[in-house]
Every structure is written in structure tokens, then in C-alpha cells.
Design a protein around this motif. Structure first.
Motif, PDB file in Angstrom:
ATOM      1  N   VAL A  41      -4.836  -3.990   7.766  1.00  0.00           N
ATOM      2  CA  VAL A  41      -5.824  -4.001   6.690  1.00  0.00           C
ATOM      3  C   VAL A  41      -5.307  -3.054   5.610  1.00  0.00           C
ATOM      4  O   VAL A  41      -4.903  -1.924   5.912  1.00  0.00           O
ATOM      5  CB  VAL A  41      -7.221  -3.570   7.194  1.00  0.00           C
ATOM      6  N   VAL A  42      -5.264  -3.563   4.377  1.00  0.00           N
ATOM      7  CA  VAL A  42      -4.628  -2.839   3.282  1.00  0.00           C
ATOM      8  C   VAL A  42      -5.567  -2.779   2.087  1.00  0.00           C
ATOM      9  O   VAL A  42      -6.237  -3.775   1.783  1.00  0.00           O
ATOM     10  CB  VAL A  42      -3.331  -3.563   2.826  1.00  0.00           C
TER      11      VAL A  42
ATOM     12  N   VAL B 143       6.970  -5.199   5.799  1.00  0.00           N
ATOM     13  CA  VAL B 143       6.664  -6.375   4.973  1.00  0.00           C
ATOM     14  C   VAL B 143       5.407  -6.088   4.133  1.00  0.00           C
ATOM     15  O   VAL B 143       5.307  -6.478   2.965  1.00  0.00           O
ATOM     16  CB  VAL B 143       6.480  -7.630   5.870  1.00  0.00           C
ATOM     17  N   VAL B 144       4.481  -5.344   4.722  1.00  0.00           N
ATOM     18  CA  VAL B 144       3.239  -5.010   4.023  1.00  0.00           C
ATOM     19  C   VAL B 144       3.462  -3.863   3.033  1.00  0.00           C
ATOM     20  O   VAL B 144       3.057  -3.936   1.876  1.00  0.00           O
ATOM     21  CB  VAL B 144       2.130  -4.634   5.033  1.00  0.00           C
ATOM     22  N   THR B 145       4.132  -2.798   3.480  1.00  0.00           N
ATOM     23  CA  THR B 145       4.282  -1.623   2.604  1.00  0.00           C
ATOM     24  C   THR B 145       5.201  -1.939   1.411  1.00  0.00           C
ATOM     25  O   THR B 145       4.970  -1.445   0.316  1.00  0.00           O
ATOM     26  CB  THR B 145       4.789  -0.392   3.383  1.00  0.00           C
ATOM     27  N   ASP B 146       6.209  -2.783   1.633  1.00  0.00           N
ATOM     28  CA  ASP B 146       7.064  -3.191   0.504  1.00  0.00           C
ATOM     29  C   ASP B 146       6.268  -3.997  -0.517  1.00  0.00           C
ATOM     30  O   ASP B 146       6.461  -3.872  -1.721  1.00  0.00           O
ATOM     31  CB  ASP B 146       8.247  -4.035   0.998  1.00  0.00           C
ATOM     32  N   TRP B 147       5.375  -4.836  -0.007  1.00  0.00           N
ATOM     33  CA  TRP B 147       4.576  -5.722  -0.863  1.00  0.00           C
ATOM     34  C   TRP B 147       3.584  -4.918  -1.694  1.00  0.00           C
ATOM     35  O   TRP B 147       3.449  -5.100  -2.903  1.00  0.00           O
ATOM     36  CB  TRP B 147       3.861  -6.726   0.036  1.00  0.00           C
ATOM     37  N   VAL B 148       2.908  -3.975  -1.038  1.00  0.00           N
ATOM     38  CA  VAL B 148       1.803  -3.279  -1.676  1.00  0.00           C
ATOM     39  C   VAL B 148       2.277  -2.081  -2.506  1.00  0.00           C
ATOM     40  O   VAL B 148       1.554  -1.596  -3.382  1.00  0.00           O
ATOM     41  CB  VAL B 148       0.757  -2.882  -0.604  1.00  0.00           C
ATOM     42  N   GLY B 149       3.504  -1.610  -2.234  1.00  0.00           N
ATOM     43  CA  GLY B 149       4.073  -0.548  -3.077  1.00  0.00           C
ATOM     44  C   GLY B 149       3.790   0.853  -2.564  1.00  0.00           C
ATOM     45  O   GLY B 149       4.680   1.688  -2.572  1.00  0.00           O
TER      46      GLY B 149
ATOM     47  N   GLY C  62       4.367 -12.590   6.774  1.00  0.00           N
ATOM     48  CA  GLY C  62       2.964 -12.193   6.754  1.00  0.00           C
ATOM     49  C   GLY C  62       2.207 -12.971   5.708  1.00  0.00           C
ATOM     50  O   GLY C  62       2.786 -13.446   4.726  1.00  0.00           O
ATOM     51  N   LYS C  63       0.917 -13.141   5.964  1.00  0.00           N
ATOM     52  CA  LYS C  63       0.088 -13.752   4.932  1.00  0.00           C
ATOM     53  C   LYS C  63      -1.316 -13.177   4.951  1.00  0.00           C
ATOM     54  O   LYS C  63      -1.769 -12.633   5.970  1.00  0.00           O
ATOM     55  CB  LYS C  63       0.065 -15.266   5.054  1.00  0.00           C
TER      56      LYS C  63
END
Lengths: 142, 150
Positions: free
Chosen positions: A138-139, A70-76, A107-108
Motif C-alpha cells: 500500500v503506497v 518496482v514500487v519504490t522506483d515507480w513512486v519516487g 506489479g499493477k
């Protein structure tokens, strides 16, 4: 490292696109092979029951791998993840019924930190139960 | 039986190097259902600023957990592995793991606790590349559940 989300474009409370990840017995066999974790509780129903589990359960690390998508798809760029931790609270039970289980992840943004870093809190549910606790990443954003 | 507290702080020798291959990363990415370009396409990874394809964030666990076997199977520590479940897992990355890396892991026992008959062991794995640069640290909490009453 090239995140596609700008730090200035997110706020505390910004929601990431939620996703659902199906998991079947075949998924677990494939993950066992790729990860080298051949613990029979992840593929042998008889063994799982003998050690007190309701049925075969997914590898905790498989659930952890799905949740961060969910995080890696969002951040690219998956390389933008600088920290990631979870607590394994409940097992993902995977019945041999052709359907398996579903891991639902949302996620938020929970905090904006220095150096373009944000903390994302993740929620992972399966069969109505929270399967990960303290699930945080943490991204580094652009 | 409570584990020996004197093991807290013990560091095990670094493991032999694990060489990260492109196809192993692809296999892992396929197994988690995510064949994003950064994991399978060297050109796409380069466009993101990486020298080669990178591994999904949790890939390195296979390497650090194998290294933690030194701790888990240490007969002097006496952890009952047949009763062990994975409690917590955390990673802190200096950079992503990538194809071509030759990684060594140095495992340290950070804490040993006993709660309600359960033995809890915290293991830290420091992962370095061939040049000695830090890549990622993995913290693994293992819980050996109390044996049932006979």
C-alpha cells in the motif's frame, strides 16, 4: 513524503514498469553480511543439500527487498510505502554457475483506497515459478 | 510436538535500542542493489521531506528478527529452530526508518498453530523510536517443519 505519481493519474489495472533482478552467490554473501542473516542455506551448497534443498537458495528477505523496488522506483520516494507484505511460496534457487538466478517482478494497481493510497499487487517469478504469494504493497501517492 | 498454546499473547520485554546509522543503511542499500538517493544522500532525503536518509522498506527486518530471537530461543516455548522456515512477512509503517533512529522492538506471540505436524508461530514486533513514537510493526510467520519419520 513526496511521491512523484499522482493519485488521480492511476487507475485500477495501471501497470508498474516491470524489472528483473539478477542474483548470484556473491549477491547472497553480500546480503548475508549487510542483513546479519548467516544461515548457511544461503551460501553453503553442501549444507543446503543436507537439509533437503536442491541447492543454495536466496534469502526470502532478499527477494522481498528486490520486489518492492518496482514500487519504490515507480513512486519516487521509498517513504511512501505504508504497508508491504509477502508470502514465501517457493525458494529462489541460486546455482554456482557464474550466472545465478533472475528474479522477475511486475506489479499493477489493484485497488484505489482513501487518502491517496493505492494497493499494488506484485508478482515475483524465478525460473518460471512464483516465488512470492500475496505480495502486496500500500503506497501513498501525491 | 505441538507447541504450548498458553504462549499466545505473551509479550517479551523491549529490546535495548538499536541505533540506525547512515553507513549501515548504505551497506544494506548496496546489498540489495538499490542505492537510490533517499538511502544515501541526506540532502536528497531532505528534499523528499525526510530529516535524514531513510532505510529501504525491508531494512528493519534485521532488527525485528533479532528481537524475535527472544521468542525463537525461548527454551520454554521449545521451537525447533533448525527446522524453521520463513512463511510470511508483513510491515505496516507509520513512517520510514531513518538514520539517527534509536529503535526498540517489543515482540508478542500472536498465534501458535499446528498443521500437518508443522508448528506455526506468528510474531508481531512493534518498533518505536526514542521518543516512544510508533515507527513500524512487523509480522513474521515462522514454520517449523515436521520432523521426518525416523
Amino acid at each position: 513524503m513526496t511521491a512523484s505519481i499522482a493519485y488521480g493519474a492511476v487507475e485500477v489495472g495501471t501497470e508498474l514498469p516491470a524489472r528483473s533482478f539478477p542474483v548470484t552467490r556473491a549477491t547472497l554473501v553480500q546480503y548475508a553480511g549487510a542483513s546479519g542473516d548467516f544461515n548457511p542455506i544461503h551460501w553453503n551448497e553442501k549444507f543446503a543439500r543436507e537439509v533437503g534443498l536442491p541447492d543454495v537458495i536466496a534469502h526470502g528477505m532478499f527477494t522481498m527487498a528486490e520486489a518492492i523496488r518496482v514500487v519504490t522506483d515507480w513512486v519516487g520516494d521509498p517513504g511512501a510505502v505504508v504497508e508491504y507484505g509477502v508470502r514465501f511460496t517457493k525458494p529462489v534457487v541460486v546455482p554456482n554457475d557464474g550466472t545465478g538466478a533472475l528474479i522477475e517482478v511486475s506489479g499493477k494497481v489493484a485497488a484505489k483506497l482513501d487518502d491517496n493510497l493505492v494497493r499494488v499487487d506484485l508478482t515475483a517469478m524465478s525460473d518460471g515459478k512464483k516465488v512470492l504469494g500475496m505480495s502486496r504493497a500500500v503506497v501513498r501517492l501525491a | 510436538m505441538a507447541l504450548d498454546q498458553s504462549f499466545v499473547g505473551r509479550t517479551y520485554p523491549p529490546t535495548p535500542a538499536y541505533e540506525v546509522g547512515r553507513e549501515k543503511i548504505r551497506e544494506f542499500a548496496e546489498a540489495v542493489g538499490d542505492t537510490g538517493a533517499a538511502y544515501v544522500d541526506p540532502e536528497a532525503a531532505k528534499a523528499l521531506g525526510h530529516p535524514d536518509v531513510i532505510a529501504p522498506p525491508t531494512f528493519v527486518f534485521s532488527i525485528t528478527f533479532r528481537a524475535a530471537g527472544q521468542v525463537i530461543q525461548d527454551p520454554q516455548l521449545g521451537l525447533d529452530y533448525s527446522r524453521v522456515v520463513h512463511g510470511d512477512q508483513k510491515f505496516a509503517y507509520t513512517r520510514p526508518v531513518r538514520a539517527g533512529d534509536r529503535l526498540t522492538v517489543t515482540s508478542t506471540i500472536e498465534a501458535i498453530k499446528s498443521m500437518a505436524g508443522n508448528d506455526i508461530v506468528d510474531i508481531r514486533g512493534e518498533v518505536h523510536d526514542e521518543s516512544g513514537e510508533h515507527v513500524v510493526t512487523a509480522w513474521t510467520k515462522l514454520v517449523a517443519r515436521a520432523a521426518e519419520e525416523a
